[in-house]
Scaffold this motif. Structure first.
Motif, PDB file in Angstrom:
ATOM      1  N   UNK A 207       0.794  -1.237   0.000  1.00 19.80           N
ATOM      2  CA  UNK A 207       0.000   0.000   0.000  1.00 19.80           C
ATOM      3  C   UNK A 207       0.823   1.282   0.000  1.00 19.80           C
ATOM      4  N   UNK A 208       1.842   1.447   0.886  1.00 18.79           N
ATOM      5  CA  UNK A 208       2.610   2.695   0.819  1.00 18.79           C
ATOM      6  C   UNK A 208       3.481   2.794  -0.431  1.00 18.79           C
ATOM      7  N   UNK A 209       3.646   1.689  -1.132  1.00 17.43           N
ATOM      8  CA  UNK A 209       4.337   1.724  -2.421  1.00 17.43           C
ATOM      9  C   UNK A 209       3.386   2.188  -3.525  1.00 17.43           C
ATOM     10  N   UNK A 210       2.189   1.642  -3.560  1.00 14.44           N
ATOM     11  CA  UNK A 210       1.295   1.905  -4.690  1.00 14.44           C
ATOM     12  C   UNK A 210       0.385   3.113  -4.498  1.00 14.44           C
ATOM     13  N   UNK A 211      -0.036   3.401  -3.281  1.00 16.36           N
ATOM     14  CA  UNK A 211      -0.944   4.525  -3.075  1.00 16.36           C
ATOM     15  C   UNK A 211      -0.356   5.872  -3.494  1.00 16.36           C
ATOM     16  N   UNK A 212       0.932   6.140  -3.268  1.00 18.68           N
ATOM     17  CA  UNK A 212       1.489   7.393  -3.800  1.00 18.68           C
ATOM     18  C   UNK A 212       1.393   7.465  -5.325  1.00 18.68           C
ATOM     19  N   UNK A 213       1.568   6.329  -6.000  1.00 16.39           N
ATOM     20  CA  UNK A 213       1.417   6.311  -7.461  1.00 16.39           C
ATOM     21  C   UNK A 213      -0.014   6.640  -7.856  1.00 16.39           C
ATOM     22  N   UNK A 228      -9.183   3.397  -6.715  1.00 14.84           N
ATOM     23  CA  UNK A 228      -7.918   3.401  -5.985  1.00 14.84           C
ATOM     24  C   UNK A 228      -7.984   4.467  -4.888  1.00 14.84           C
ATOM     25  N   UNK A 229      -7.417   4.187  -3.733  1.00  8.34           N
ATOM     26  CA  UNK A 229      -7.519   5.103  -2.602  1.00  8.34           C
ATOM     27  C   UNK A 229      -7.004   6.494  -2.963  1.00  8.34           C
ATOM     28  N   UNK A 230      -5.924   6.562  -3.730  1.00  9.60           N
ATOM     29  CA  UNK A 230      -5.364   7.853  -4.110  1.00  9.60           C
ATOM     30  C   UNK A 230      -6.282   8.679  -4.976  1.00  9.60           C
ATOM     31  N   UNK A 231      -7.268   8.032  -5.590  1.00  6.49           N
ATOM     32  CA  UNK A 231      -8.214   8.724  -6.463  1.00  6.49           C
ATOM     33  C   UNK A 231      -9.531   9.028  -5.763  1.00  6.49           C
ATOM     34  N   UNK A 232      -9.802   8.356  -4.648  1.00  5.92           N
ATOM     35  CA  UNK A 232     -11.097   8.523  -3.980  1.00  5.92           C
ATOM     36  C   UNK A 232     -11.004   9.307  -2.680  1.00  5.92           C
ATOM     37  N   UNK A 233      -9.823   9.374  -2.089  1.00 11.06           N
ATOM     38  CA  UNK A 233      -9.662  10.043  -0.797  1.00 11.06           C
ATOM     39  C   UNK A 233      -8.767  11.274  -0.935  1.00 11.06           C
ATOM     40  N   UNK A 234      -8.785  12.115   0.079  1.00  7.47           N
ATOM     41  CA  UNK A 234      -7.943  13.310   0.067  1.00  7.47           C
ATOM     42  C   UNK A 234      -6.477  12.930   0.212  1.00  7.47           C
ATOM     43  N   UNK A 235      -5.604  13.820  -0.226  1.00  8.95           N
ATOM     44  CA  UNK A 235      -4.166  13.574  -0.113  1.00  8.95           C
ATOM     45  C   UNK A 235      -3.756  13.395   1.337  1.00  8.95           C
ATOM     46  N   UNK A 236      -4.385  14.151   2.232  1.00 12.69           N
ATOM     47  CA  UNK A 236      -4.061  14.034   3.656  1.00 12.69           C
ATOM     48  C   UNK A 236      -4.407  12.644   4.188  1.00 12.69           C
ATOM     49  N   UNK A 237      -5.592  12.137   3.832  1.00 15.19           N
ATOM     50  CA  UNK A 237      -6.001  10.802   4.295  1.00 15.19           C
ATOM     51  C   UNK A 237      -5.071   9.724   3.735  1.00 15.19           C
ATOM     52  N   UNK A 238      -4.748   9.815   2.456  1.00 14.90           N
ATOM     53  CA  UNK A 238      -3.871   8.818   1.835  1.00 14.90           C
ATOM     54  C   UNK A 238      -2.498   8.842   2.488  1.00 14.90           C
TER      55      UNK A 238
END
Length: 331
Positions: A207-213, A228-238
């Protein structure tokens, strides 16, 4: 009488189509070299490279030295083919969303260099060959784990989770954890606690590898309607999630020390690069709270995560040759 002169508008359209999607224009042949390259790209070779980075060091660590050459080559080749089969199946399944994502619009099934039927046949051929090589070259357990890895990536991740939940990469990422189990099983013909620890390390690292991508390419995932979490949640939450998983990854990696397997090399590197990984995750977290945060800054953590895993497993391979474990192994 029909005209044989192509209109300027049609000519422009065909030129644009040829530039954007070579191989899709009707009547254009796909040469052998380009076809071979297209099949190669179907296997997602960059993913294979990362999986091999974890496979060979795990075999050395399990053997406490260099394993049998035939077993080692069979495991590496069979594992690479299993990963390639998974990647090719994924390209076949995701060809509709790959078409609308800029990051994936050059994949062979989108450009038309490989047809869906060709991709599917290629995927099955690689699957069968990989399992035969793992089973015959190593042992039945390695072959069984190879089949499980393909199943998780193709069925659990690609078909079930990817388009349904923002936790897709967490559980679907289990497929990427199997190479360490395959490597361990190939050498020791069983699964032991150190292999399980390494499995969990990669599980927590994914997750910490792919979520930043996914933060960087969130518009792609939004356009394809992939949660994908990075597309659905705020940058702060991710970024908060990235920090939590980074800490968990590093803590888990250090469990090899009390288990009595890790020596000074692995321990020092695990602490050093782990601290680096956690620090940069916190930097991302602080940046994500700013109003001028740019998604491309997340890519620093993405690239760092690859360096972290690579250095950790290099240390794993070197460790058996330098001194003894810090604690007595009782297994």
């Amino acid at each position: 009488m029909s005209s044989t002169v192509e209109s300027p508008v049609t000519a422009v359209d065909r030129t644009a189509e040829a530039e954007q999607h070579p191989g899709r224009v009707a009547g254009e042949p796909v040469g052998f070299k380009r076809k071979a390259r297209a099949y190669w790209e179907l296997t997602k070779p960059r993913v294979i490279e990362l999986l091999l980075v974890t496979t060979l060091p795990t075999m050395i660590f399990a053997q406490r030295g260099f394993p049998d050459v035939f077993v080692m080559l069979s495991t590496l080749v069979g594992g690479a083919m299993a990963a390639g089969a998974s990647g090719a199946f994924n390209c076949y399944i995701d060809r509709d969303i790959d078409r609308v994502m800029k990051r994936t619009e050059r994949r062979p099934l989108v450009t038309g260099e490989v047809s869906p039927r060709e991709a599917l046949v290629f995927s099955w051929v690689l699957t069968v060959l990989s399992l035969v090589i793992l089973t015959v070259g190593a042992n039945w357990l390695a072959g069984l784990l190879g089949a499980a890895a393909i199943f998780f990536y193709v069925v659990v991740y690609s078909l079930i989770l990817k388009r349904r939940t923002e936790q897709n990469i967490v559980w679907g990422g289990i497929a990427g954890c199997f190479p360490v189990l395959i490597a361990w099983a190939a050498v020791r013909e069983t699964i032991e606690w150190p292999a399980i620890i390494l499995f969990v390390v990669i599980f927590l690292w994914t997750p910490p590898h792919y979520w930043p991508l996914s933060m960087k390419y969130k518009r792609d995932y939004q356009a394809a309607d992939v949660p994908m979490l990075g597309a659905t949640a705020s940058a702060h939450h991710v970024s908060n999630q990235v920090v939590l998983y980074a800490w968990a990854t590093v803590a888990c990696s250090l469990l090899l020390v009390p288990l009595g397997w890790a020596g000074i090399v692995y321990t020092v590197v695990a602490v050093g690069v782990g601290g680096w990984f956690v620090w940069e995750s916190h930097v991302l977290q602080r940046q994500a709270t700013r109003s001028d945060f740019e998604d491309r800054k997340a890519m620093k953590v993405f690239h760092l995560s690859i360096s972290y895993l690579t250095l950790l497993f290099i240390a794993l391979a070197v460790d058996p040759f330098v001194g003894a474990p810090l604690m007595t192994f009782s297994g």
